[in-house]
Design an enzyme around this catalytic site. Structure first.
Site, PDB file in Angstrom:
ATOM      1  N   GLU A 142      22.390-103.946 -77.378  1.00  0.00           N
ATOM      2  CA  GLU A 142      23.328-103.184 -78.151  1.00  0.00           C
ATOM      3  C   GLU A 142      22.886-103.847 -79.073  1.00  0.00           C
ATOM      4  O   GLU A 142      24.452-103.466 -80.127  1.00  0.00           O
ATOM      5  CB  GLU A 142      24.230-102.915 -77.393  1.00  0.00           C
ATOM      6  CG  GLU A 142      24.166-102.767 -76.058  1.00  0.00           C
ATOM      7  CD  GLU A 142      25.423-102.246 -75.346  1.00  0.00           C
ATOM      8  OE1 GLU A 142      25.433-100.864 -75.670  1.00  0.00           O
ATOM      9  OE2 GLU A 142      26.293-102.486 -74.252  1.00  0.00           O
TER      10      GLU A 142
ATOM     11  N   CYS B 253      18.264 -96.952 -72.905  1.00  0.00           N
ATOM     12  CA  CYS B 253      19.357 -95.960 -72.825  1.00  0.00           C
ATOM     13  C   CYS B 253      20.567 -95.183 -73.567  1.00  0.00           C
ATOM     14  O   CYS B 253      21.498 -94.443 -73.329  1.00  0.00           O
ATOM     15  CB  CYS B 253      19.938 -96.859 -71.176  1.00  0.00           C
ATOM     16  SG  CYS B 253      21.291 -97.700 -71.834  1.00  0.00           S
TER      17      CYS B 253
ATOM     18  N   HIS C 187      40.079 -80.079 -69.874  1.00  0.00           N
ATOM     19  CA  HIS C 187      39.731 -79.559 -68.452  1.00  0.00           C
ATOM     20  C   HIS C 187      39.827 -78.065 -68.790  1.00  0.00           C
ATOM     21  O   HIS C 187      38.475 -77.807 -68.035  1.00  0.00           O
ATOM     22  CB  HIS C 187      41.328 -79.573 -67.782  1.00  0.00           C
ATOM     23  CG  HIS C 187      41.407 -80.636 -66.980  1.00  0.00           C
ATOM     24  ND1 HIS C 187      42.897 -80.959 -65.911  1.00  0.00           N
ATOM     25  CD2 HIS C 187      40.518 -81.409 -66.945  1.00  0.00           C
ATOM     26  CE1 HIS C 187      42.470 -82.337 -65.646  1.00  0.00           C
ATOM     27  NE2 HIS C 187      41.302 -82.793 -66.107  1.00  0.00           N
TER      28      HIS C 187
ATOM     29  N   ASP D  11      24.737 -98.812 -79.957  1.00  0.00           N
ATOM     30  CA  ASP D  11      25.328 -99.646 -80.355  1.00  0.00           C
ATOM     31  C   ASP D  11      25.243-100.360 -81.334  1.00  0.00           C
ATOM     32  O   ASP D  11      24.804-100.479 -82.842  1.00  0.00           O
ATOM     33  CB  ASP D  11      26.375-100.161 -79.255  1.00  0.00           C
ATOM     34  CG  ASP D  11      28.259 -99.704 -78.894  1.00  0.00           C
ATOM     35  OD1 ASP D  11      28.320 -99.574 -79.784  1.00  0.00           O
ATOM     36  OD2 ASP D  11      27.904 -99.504 -77.769  1.00  0.00           O
TER      37      ASP D  11
HETATM   38  C1  PEP Z   1      24.742 -97.658 -76.548  1.00  0.00           C
HETATM   39  O1  PEP Z   1      24.992 -98.484 -77.277  1.00  0.00           O
HETATM   40  O2  PEP Z   1      23.592 -97.093 -76.177  1.00  0.00           O
HETATM   41  C2  PEP Z   1      24.693 -97.066 -75.465  1.00  0.00           C
HETATM   42  C3  PEP Z   1      24.534 -96.668 -74.115  1.00  0.00           C
HETATM   43  O3  PEP Z   1      26.643 -97.418 -74.463  1.00  0.00           O
HETATM   44  P1  PEP Z   1      27.560 -96.536 -74.543  1.00  0.00           P
HETATM   45  O4  PEP Z   1      27.068 -94.924 -75.529  1.00  0.00           O
HETATM   46  O5  PEP Z   1      28.266 -96.381 -73.530  1.00  0.00           O
HETATM   47  O6  PEP Z   1      28.333 -97.262 -75.194  1.00  0.00           O
HETATM   48 MG    MG Z   2      26.791 -99.227 -76.078  1.00  0.00          MG
END
Ligand code: PEP
Ligand code: MG
Length: 561
Positions: A435, A506, A194, A459
């Site tokens: 992923e 992403c 926190h 991933d």
């Molecule tokens: C990823 O695997 O690139 C992703 C965006 O998901 P996370 O990092 O939440 O697993």
């Molecule tokens: Mg992921």
């Protein structure tokens, strides 16, 4: 000169003077209380708890109006814990039955509560033991007559105070007048404690989990705090100071220049538009996304909705969280990633990790097996789709069969919403995350069924290179530009193009300046990232001639440099 290290919070370099908080409860007295004095001892404990309550109420009343809402929230949570019989009554029983003094009773009781928290698998819950420790210490300080930090007016002593403490409860931070604090250093805590969360939302650079900060730093020491990498230099020499001042100047200059392109288009030198969206984890992150002028939310990780609670979020909990974000977005899209629990993201001990959690029951696999986790979220996403540009994104897809099962479920829920007369967008866009290498290699089979693809490189890289993303020992093998990774991305982009659907990225790689040119060369035209990286990436895009990147990208795809 001495160099110390911890987990850095914030992207800044700060130079300041150490204000060491000496309010630590070091040796708590332990003695036997005679039967005749038990009532007095209980009275002493009650008075210390009442004083703690009063101190917290006063701190809450004095929180400056411009402070983030978390500040009052954390203090409120401590006030509630203070009322809990486990902390207020159980120690009284220890005093009467074991005839021990109040300090010892509080220590024993808080220790056993902390142990319960520490056994919890979820990182967030297990670090809540810190809160118990902080409240227990406040009560101890009152019992022992140690001055409360709020009356110590510590931050007045130096012009540029850097608070150094074993731990710093959110209430202490607020009592210290946060607008005066230049940085915070603590022995305890981790990046999601926190204290760290509050420092982040107050915009105060911090280094937490330093273990030895209070042993090596003296009150009045000159300090350089590098929040970007968690380095702290104690008593720097003139040359080091000069170098860091220079670094700080160029950082600030860069931030100023980047700010100037906030409203400018994200268009390459040769006129190619690249959409930049933000990744967020909680509704409050929307502020940073809007500040960076993101084109939308490309990834809303919804796992937080399931954390820090002992029951599952209801459909309305989901819906309200989505609406809180949607309200700020206008026509900009919000991509809600359905729950991706499992592997390193767990909510409680009840989720069986399996012998190899990253390859186990996680993401969409788990959701399809546990409809109670999934259905309220799907219904809430559909309901929210009636109120803005909501898109749904499915994580961890590895087989087409999973996709068909998801569609069956969504169609069934759409039917029941229609029957109830609950509005939703029947044309809601549904995308899939790439992923797992299997999904990238067969992206051409997935693409025709989906409205968009989003590459999750965090991933994808872990699975392609067989390196556990949370294992420090194999971190050195992490290489986003490995030809195998680039080929998987290339396959995905081409499959998306062929099916006529957009492909976005992403994972962290999307915000990595070293990878940008290659990603543009591979044909990616949409990236979603931590808002903190967005302006730097936009700046680079504006300086890149994409047509000139293709040859190098081709070489990299073929393992050449
Ligand atoms: C990823 O695997 O690139 C992703 C965006 O998901 P996370 O990092 O939440 O697993
Ligand atoms: Mg992921």
């Amino acid at each position: 000169m001495l160099s110390l290290h911890g987990a850095g919070i914030g992207k800044e370099i700060t130079i300041g003077t150490a204000c060491v908080l000496s309010q630590d409860v070091v040796d708590t007295p332990e003695y036997r209380v005679p039967r005749s004095r038990i009532d007095d001892e209980i009275y002493r404990l009650r008075a210390a708890i009442a004083a703690a309550r009063l101190q917290l109420i006063q701190i809450r009343q004095n929180i400056p109006a411009e402070s983030p809402p978390e500040a009052a929230g954390f203090i409120e949570a401590h006030l509630m814990m203070l009322e809990d019989p486990m902390l207020s009554q159980a120690p009284e029983e220890l005093i009467s039955y074991q005839q021990i003094n109040a300090e010892q009773a509080i220590s024993m009781q808080s220790q056993s509560l902390i142990e319960v928290f520490e056994q919890m698998e979820d990182e967030y819950l297990s670090s809540r033991g810190d809160d118990i420790q902080q409240i227990a210490e406040r009560i101890q300080r009152n019992l022992m007559g140690i001055e409360d930090v709020s009356s110590a007016s510590l931050t007045e002593e130096f012009k540029d105070p850097v608070i150094v403490a074993r731990d710093l409860a959110p209430a202490d931070t607020m009592a210290l007048k946060p607008s005066r604090i230049r940085a915070i250093l603590t022995n305890l805590g981790g990046p999601i404690s926190h204290s760290a969360i509050l420092a982040r939302s107050l915009g105060i650079p911090a280094v937490v989990g330093m273990h030895v900060a209070t042993s090596y730093i003296q009150h009045g020491d000159k300090l350089i705090v590098d929040g970007r990498n968690g380095n702290v230099i104690v008593a720097p020499d003139e040359q080091t100071l000069k170098a860091y001042r220079q670094l700080r100047r160029s950082d600030r200059e860069q931030a100023r220049q980047l700010n100037a392109i906030k409203k400018s288009g994200s268009v390459s030198k040769d006129g190619v538009r690249v959409t930049l969206q933000a990744n967020i984890e909680m509704p409050r992150d929307i502020r940073a996304a809007l500040n960076a002028n993101a084109a939308g939310i490309g990834l809303f990780r919804t796992e937080y909705l399931y954390m820090n609670r002992d029951n599952l979020p209801t459909e309305n909990d989901h819906f309200n969280a989505y609406m809180r974000i949607l309200r700020h977005l206008g026509k900009r899209p919000m991509t809600i990633r359905t729950l991706d629990l499992g592997s390193d993201k767990t909510i409680d001990g009840s989720l069986e990790a399996g012998s190899n959690p990253a390859l186990g029951l996680r993401g969409i696999r788990l959701c399809l097996q546990r409809p109670a986790l999934f259905i309220p979220q799907l219904r809430a996403i559909l309901r929210a789709s009636a109120h803005g540009q909501v898109r749904m994104m499915i994580p961890m897809l590895s087989s087409l069969n999973e996709l068909h099962q998801v569609f069956d479920l969504i169609n069934e829920l759409k039917r029941s919403l229609r029957k109830e007369g609950t509005p939703y967008n029947s044309k809601i866009k549904i995308g899939g995350m790439v992923e797992v290498p299997a999904a990238a290699i067969s992206a051409d089979l997935f693409a025709p069924h989906l409205d968009f693809l989003s590459i999750g490189t965090n991933d994808l890289i872990q699975y392609a290179l067989a390196i556990d993303r949370v294992d420090d020992e194999v971190n050195y093998l992490y290489n986003p530009l490995h030809p195998s990774v680039l080929r998987l991305i290339d396959m995905t982009v081409r499959a998306g193009d062929k099916a006529g659907i957009p492909v976005t990225m992403c994972g962290e790689m999307a915000g990595d300046v070293e990878s940008l040119e290659t990603l543009l060369g591979l044909g990616l035209r949409s990236l979603s990232m931590d808002p903190a990286n967005m302006l730097e990436i936009k700046n680079l895009i504006r300086r890149t001639d994409i047509s000139a990147t293709r040859e190098r990208t081709h070489r990299l795809l073929n393992g050449l440099h």
